[in-house]
Design an enzyme around this catalytic site. Structure first.
Site, mmCIF file in Angstrom:
data_model
loop_
_atom_site.group_PDB
_atom_site.id
_atom_site.type_symbol
_atom_site.label_atom_id
_atom_site.label_comp_id
_atom_site.label_asym_id
_atom_site.label_seq_id
_atom_site.Cartn_x
_atom_site.Cartn_y
_atom_site.Cartn_z
ATOM 1 N N GLY A 71 2.889 1.726 8.438
ATOM 2 C CA GLY A 71 1.465 1.902 8.232
ATOM 3 C C GLY A 71 0.821 2.619 9.411
ATOM 4 N N GLY A 128 5.701 -0.541 6.542
ATOM 5 C CA GLY A 128 5.119 -0.139 5.278
ATOM 6 C C GLY A 128 6.026 0.741 4.443
ATOM 7 N N GLU A 151 7.517 -5.451 13.417
ATOM 8 C CA GLU A 151 6.188 -6.026 13.630
ATOM 9 C C GLU A 151 6.062 -6.947 14.831
ATOM 10 O OE1 GLU A 151 6.397 -4.492 9.527
ATOM 11 O OE2 GLU A 151 7.739 -5.745 10.736
ATOM 12 N N ASP A 159 5.370 -7.847 6.884
ATOM 13 C CA ASP A 159 4.539 -7.969 5.682
ATOM 14 C C ASP A 159 5.102 -7.054 4.593
ATOM 15 O OD1 ASP A 159 3.792 -5.567 6.948
ATOM 16 O OD2 ASP A 159 1.700 -5.718 6.299
#
Length: 364
Positions: A71, A128, A151, A159
């Protein structure tokens, strides 16, 4: 949909020869995913699901470096700084909160997509990017693939359904990957359940051409080769023995005392990550292992992500790794011992009418 700094669209959406083609088109940023890109893909997939002229969806990334580096965390950094400075309790309504909501809805749609969805996971696939590819029906890796969930190194928690994939990897391989942010090779990714097929990179153009005239299974079978050996699978003994512990502290203790030289390196790697992110990640992984479906995991990941947005460590982690690049984050709390169970609990607090609220289709 066009980018702000170029005439080129940031994601190319085409329908041709029975294929729905999605090309992430930010090669200078290793195709990092932003909110407009996620919305464009979401719209296309919803339209193609009911389009009889689209037999198969194909996801690729422009350039030679990778499918997707994750992301757009610089934008997340700005939101997080604002949230911390203002004591913001409306993180779900922030730009990042809205992005994650749509992104996780996209991840869920990919996981349930009614048509073959072929993800070409060539080169770098992080964060992502895993959300766009790891839930696909047909996941292809090459000798250039480097796949991971980085992360905890920026004070965040895996996530995009990553905790679901990690928790369902054989033994404790997923826990090792999550806590150390280890990169998986093609062989590792297939062994861990993040990918399905190995195709040499030089064969990708021919594979994409074959998909125009064949169903996904037939086309891929023409080019798929035996996957390389997985180094992670070869290390299952010490990985399972160490990472099966119930706390991060115990995991580190086992790693430090294990005979395998790789275990000591893993302990050192873990201890460079955000202590609170490590503890939240371990709980997230254990919860995901017990979950019945991807949607349940995405709902919990959304709570955790929204909670992370107003934390010191997310701001500090992105600053150290991406903004200032001094690679010297100052975590707070600074040690695992300083992270209380109550602090970990706050990441899992329900969001009331701001919940993501995904549900699995009946009977699945």
């Amino acid at each position: 949909m066009r980018g702000t700094d170029t005439a080129e669209p940031e994601v190319l959406i085409e329908r041709r020869d029975g294929l729905g083609l999605i090309t992430l088109n930010r090669p200078k940023a290793i195709n990092a995913l932003n909110h407009p890109m996620a919305l464009a893909i979401l719209d296309a997939l919803r339209e193609w699901a009911a389009d009889d002229e689209v037999r198969t969806v194909v996801l690729t990334g422009a350039g030679e470096r990778g499918l997707c580096a994750g992301g757009d965390i610089v934008a997340i950094h700005n939101d997080a700084k604002n949230a911390v400075a203002q004591g913001d309790t409306a993180a779900a309504d922030s730009p990042s909160g809205r992005f994650w909501r749509d992104e996780y809805m996209l991840n869920a749609l990919i996981g349930r997509y009614p048509k073959p969805y072929v993800a070409v996971m060539d080169g770098i696939v992080m964060g992502g990017g895993v959300g766009l590819s790891g839930h696909a029906s047909h996941r292809i890796v090459t000798e250039r693939s480097k796949i991971g969930m980085p992360e905890t190194g920026i004070g965040f928690i895996p996530d995009v359904g990553g905790t679901y994939l990690l928790s369902h990897a054989p033994g404790e391989i997923g826990t090792h990957v999550a806590l150390t942010t280890a990169r998986m090779s093609a062989g590792d990714a297939i062994a861990a359940g993040f990918a399905d097929y190995f195709v040499p990179a030089e064969q990708l153009p021919a594979l994409l051409e074959a998909l125009r005239d064949n169903d996904a299974d037939t086309a891929i079978a023409k080019f798929a080769q035996t996957a390389p050996e997985s180094e992670l699978m070869a290390q299952r003994d010490w990985i399972d023995a160490c990472y099966s512990a119930d706390s991060v502290e115990e995991i580190v203790a086992r790693l430090r005392t294990h005979d395998a030289p790789e275990a000591a390196k893993a302990a050192a790697d873990v201890l460079t990550k955000s202590p609170v992110a490590l503890k939240v990640t371990l709980r997230s992984l254990r919860n995901a292992r017990a979950a019945t479906h991807l949607e349940e995991v995405l709902n919990e990941e959304y709570r955790v992500s929204v909670a992370s947005l107003s934390t010191h460590d997310l701001v500090e982690g992105i600053r150290a790794q991406v903004v200032d690049k001094d690679r010297n984050p100052r975590w707070n709390p600074a040690t695992l011992a300083d992270v209380s169970a109550a602090e970990v609990d706050t990441y899992f607090a329900e969001l009331g009418d701001k919940e993501l609220g995904l549900t699995a289709p009946e009977g699945k």
